[in-house]
Design a protein around this motif. Structure first.
Motif, PDB file in Angstrom:
ATOM      1  N   LEU A 122       3.001   6.677   5.742  1.00 28.98           N
ATOM      2  CA  LEU A 122       1.713   6.107   5.351  1.00 28.98           C
ATOM      3  C   LEU A 122       1.392   6.309   3.882  1.00 28.98           C
ATOM      4  CD1 LEU A 122      -0.459   7.238   8.414  1.00 28.98           C
ATOM      5  CD2 LEU A 122       0.819   5.111   8.109  1.00 28.98           C
ATOM      6  N   LYS A 130      -2.806   9.084   2.355  1.00 30.18           N
ATOM      7  CA  LYS A 130      -3.217   9.004   3.752  1.00 30.18           C
ATOM      8  C   LYS A 130      -2.600  10.126   4.575  1.00 30.18           C
ATOM      9  CE  LYS A 130      -4.205   4.034   4.154  1.00 30.18           C
ATOM     10  NZ  LYS A 130      -3.844   2.775   4.853  1.00 30.18           N
ATOM     11  N   SER A 131      -1.344  10.437   4.297  1.00 30.34           N
ATOM     12  CA  SER A 131      -0.678  11.497   5.063  1.00 30.34           C
ATOM     13  C   SER A 131      -1.404  12.824   4.882  1.00 30.34           C
ATOM     14  CB  SER A 131       0.785  11.645   4.619  1.00 30.34           C
ATOM     15  OG  SER A 131       1.519  10.477   4.918  1.00 30.34           O
ATOM     16  N   VAL A 166      -2.974   7.342  14.888  1.00 25.10           N
ATOM     17  CA  VAL A 166      -2.046   7.635  13.789  1.00 25.10           C
ATOM     18  C   VAL A 166      -0.836   8.352  14.374  1.00 25.10           C
ATOM     19  CG1 VAL A 166      -1.722   8.810  11.584  1.00 25.10           C
ATOM     20  CG2 VAL A 166      -3.935   7.789  12.139  1.00 25.10           C
ATOM     21  N   SER A 185       0.814  -1.227   0.000  1.00 22.36           N
ATOM     22  CA  SER A 185       0.000   0.000   0.000  1.00 22.36           C
ATOM     23  C   SER A 185       0.839   1.265   0.000  1.00 22.36           C
ATOM     24  CB  SER A 185      -0.919   0.001   1.219  1.00 22.36           C
ATOM     25  OG  SER A 185      -0.156   0.028   2.412  1.00 22.36           O
ATOM     26  N   GLU A 227       2.885   2.098   2.440  1.00 19.75           N
ATOM     27  CA  GLU A 227       3.253   2.430   3.807  1.00 19.75           C
ATOM     28  C   GLU A 227       4.630   1.865   4.125  1.00 19.75           C
ATOM     29  OE1 GLU A 227       0.283   1.197   6.521  1.00 19.75           O
ATOM     30  OE2 GLU A 227      -1.360   2.174   5.467  1.00 19.75           O
ATOM     31  N   TYR A 255      -5.022  12.601   6.680  1.00 18.75           N
ATOM     32  CA  TYR A 255      -4.907  12.728   8.129  1.00 18.75           C
ATOM     33  C   TYR A 255      -4.372  14.109   8.522  1.00 18.75           C
ATOM     34  CZ  TYR A 255      -5.761   7.709   8.706  1.00 18.75           C
ATOM     35  OH  TYR A 255      -6.321   6.462   8.713  1.00 18.75           O
TER      36      TYR A 255
END
Length: 507
Positions: free
Chosen positions: A20, A24-25, A321, A7, A9, A28
Motif C-alpha cells: 500500500l 498507508k502501511s 486491509v 498512488s 500501491e 494502518y
C-alpha cells in the motif's frame, strides 16, 4: 504479476502481498498497535506486580514485551523460510500464560518464569510441524473451557489492582482506591457505547489514559520517576538473572503452550478466510514455528510467551486491509516503542486502581470469549456438559482456595496451582475419555447429564398432541398407563431425545 498504481500501491497475486506504500502501511500499522496496546502491556504489569519488583523493573518488563512483540510480529507477517505464516497476524505476550506464570513467579521468581517459558517453547517448536494432527484433541469444548478459566482466574488480579495491589500499603482497599477503579470502569462502559467505532474499540486504552489523568489531578498518581533513566535503550539481555529450569514449572507451562498453539492455529485459519487466501498444513506449521521461536527467544530479552492477537484479526475483518506489510509496519512500531524505556516508566506509573477498573472488563472479555466458544459446543446426547462442568470446577479450585495444594508434593502444587493448567489437563483427559475412547457407555444418551441438556420446546409440543389418557411423566420421560415409554418424534418424524425437566420457555 504485480502491478504498481499511481498512488504507489502494488497489487499482488495473493491478497496479503499487496503493498500500500510506506505512508498507508505505517498509518494502518499504528492502528494495529493501538488496538492491541492495552493487551500487550497488561501481562508484564500483572507478572511484575506478582513478583514484587520495583517500578523501574516493571517498566523494563513492559519495554521488553513491546520489543519482543515487535520482533515476533515481523517474523510472523514478513516471514523467513520455515518461519512465519506471511499473513497479517500481530503477535504479543499471550494472556493464556499469565495465570500460570503468576503461580510460577510465587515459587521461583522471574528467573523460574523465564526458564519455564524458554524450555516449554522449545518443546512447542519441536511439535509445531505435527500439531495440526493434534488439533482434533483440542475441540471447542476444551479450548472454550480453558479460555473461560483464563478470564476467571485473572479476576482476583483485577480485584487486587482495584484495591491498590500492595497489601501492606495503608490505603489498600480504601474507598478512594475502589472509587477510582469504579470511575475507570464507568469510563470504559461509556466509551464502549460511543457510536464512533475507533473510540469504542480503544475504550480500554482511552479509559486508562483518562483515569490516570484524573488520578494525577487528585494526587493519586506519581510520575516523578518517569524522567529517572534513559529515554532510548535496547532491553538488556537477562536483566533479571539467568533462567532457572524447574521440571514442574516447565510441565505446567507446556500445557499452556499447547493452548497457545491451538489459539494461533485458529487465528491463522480465521485470518486466512478473512483475507481469502489458501492456508495449508505447511503454512500453519510455519506460523506455529514463528510463534514458538519468538517465545523461546523472548526470555533472553526479559519477555514471555508470544501468540497471535485475536482482536487484530477482527481489525483486519473490519477495515478490509489485508496487506501483511501493514502488520509488519506495526511490528516495527512495536520494536521502536520497546526501545523507549521512558514509555515503560510512564506505564509503570499508572495507578493500580485505574488498571483494576479497566482490568475488570479486559479479563472479563477473555472469559466471555471462552463462553462464546462453549456456546458452539453440542451438548445433546453426549458428555460434553460433564467435561465443561468438571474442568471448570477443577480449574477454579486453586483460585477459590489458593492453599488447596499446600500439603501436596511441590511439583503437584506447581502444576495444579494454576487454574489454567488444572482446567486444561482435566478438559483434555475427559475429552479423550468421553469423546475418543469407545469403551464404556454408549454414544447416545450416555447419562443423565447427556439427556438433561435437552429440554422440550414448542416444536416438540406439536408432536405430543396425540397423547392418550393415562400417559404420564416418570423420571423425566413420558410413559403410558402400563409404564411403557412413549416414543416422541419431532415435526419431521425423527426421534427426539429429551427430558421434561422444565416447561417450555418457562410457561
Amino acid at each position: 504479476m504485480a502491478k504498481e498504481t499511481t498512488s504507489g500501491e502494488v497489487a499482488a497475486a495473493r491478497p496479503e502481498d499487496e503493498w500500500l506504500g510506506p505512508g498507508k502501511s505505517l498509518a494502518y500499522g499504528i492502528q494495529h498497535v493501538l488496538t492491541m496496546y492495552g493487551g500487550i502491556i497488561a501481562p508484564p504489569l500483572i507478572i511484575g506486580g506478582a513478583a514484587g519488583v520495583s517500578a523501574n523493573e516493571i517498566a523494563l518488563l513492559v519495554a521488553s514485551c513491546l520489543f519482543i512483540g515487535g520482533l515476533a510480529t515481523i517474523l510472523q507477517s514478513f516471514g523467513v523460510p520455515f518461519f512465519g505464516s506471511q499473513l497479517p497476524l500481530v503477535q504479543g505476550t499471550s494472556f493464556a500464560s499469565v495465570a500460570t506464570m503468576t503461580a510460577i513467579v510465587a515459587d521461583s521468581g522471574l528467573p523460574g518464569v523465564f526458564g519455564a517459558v524458554m524450555a516449554s517453547a522449545a518443546l512447542g517448536l519441536l511439535i509445531a510441524p505435527f500439531f495440526s494432527r493434534l488439533v482434533r484433541f483440542f475441540p471447542p469444548v476444551v479450548t472454550g473451557t480453558v479460555i473461560t478459566v483464563i478470564g476467571l482466574s485473572l479476576m482476583p488480579v483485577a480485584a487486587r489492582w482495584a484495591m491498590g495491589n500492595n497489601t501492606k500499603a495503608p490505603d489498600y482497599g480504601s474507598i478512594a482506591n475502589i472509587a477510582l477503579a469504579a470511575l475507570t470502569l464507568l469510563i470504559v462502559l461509556l466509551l464502549s457505547k460511543v457510536a464512533i467505532p475507533a473510540i469504542s474499540r480503544l475504550s480500554i486504552l482511552f479509559s486508562i489514559v483518562i483515569g490516570t489523568v484524573i488520578a494525577s489531578v487528585i494526587g493519586m498518581a506519581d510520575f516523578s520517576k518517569v524522567a529517572a533513566g534513559p529515554i532510548f535503550a535496547v532491553p538488556t539481555p537477562f536483566a533479571f538473572g539467568w533462567p532457572v529450569f524447574d521440571i514442574a514449572a516447565i510441565i505446567s507451562m507446556f500445557i499452556v503452550v499447547l493452548v497457545i498453539l491451538t489459539e494461533t492455529t485458529a487465528d491463522i485459519l480465521a485470518v486466512g478466510e478473512i483475507v481469502d487466501t489458501p492456508v495449508d498444513r505447511r503454512r500453519i506449521g510455519d506460523g506455529l514455528r514463528a510463534d514458538m521461536a519468538a517465545s523461546a527467544i523472548a526470555p533472553v530479552f526479559n519477555g514471555f510467551t508470544q501468540s497471535a492477537f485475536a482482536q487484530n484479526v477482527g481489525l483486519v475483518a473490519i477495515t478490509g486491509v489485508k496487506s501483511r506489510f501493514v502488520v509488519t509496519a506495526g511490528g516495527v512500531v512495536l520494536l521502536v516503542l520497546g526501545m523507549l524505556p521512558v514509555l515503560g516508566r510512564v506505564v509503570a506509573a499508572i495507578p493500580y486502581p485505574v488498571l483494576g477498573g479497566a482490568g475488570l472488563v479486559l479479563f472479563g472479555t477473555v472469559a466471555a470469549s471462552g463462553i462464546k466458544t462453549l456456546s458452539k459446543v453440542d451438548y445433546n446426547g453426549n458428555m460434553n456438559l460433564v467435561i465443561v462442568a468438571a474442568s471448570v470446577g477443577f480449574g477454579m479450585l486453586p483460585i477459590a482456595a489458593p492453599s488447596f495444594y499446600d500439603e501436596f508434593p511441590e511439583w503437584v502444587g506447581t502444576i495444579f496451582h494454576s487454574g489454567i493448567s488444572s482446567a486444561a489437563i482435566m478438559a483434555v483427559l475427559l475429552n479423550l475419555l468421553f469423546n475418543h475412547l469407545r469403551l464404556g457407555k454408549p454414544a447416545e444418551n450416555p447419562s443423565v447429564f447427556g439427556t438433561a441438556s435437552r429440554v422440550i420446546d414448542y416444536s416438540d409440543l406439536k408432536a405430543l398432541s396425540r397423547l392418550r389418557n393415562g400417559d404420564r411423566i416418570e423420571d423425566g420421560r413420558i410413559v403410558d398407563a402400563d409404564g411403557n415409554p412413549v416414543p416422541v418424534c419431532d415435526a419431521d418424524g425423527k426421534p427426539v431425545p429429551y427430558r421434561l425437566d422444565a416447561e417450555p420457555n418457562g410457561h
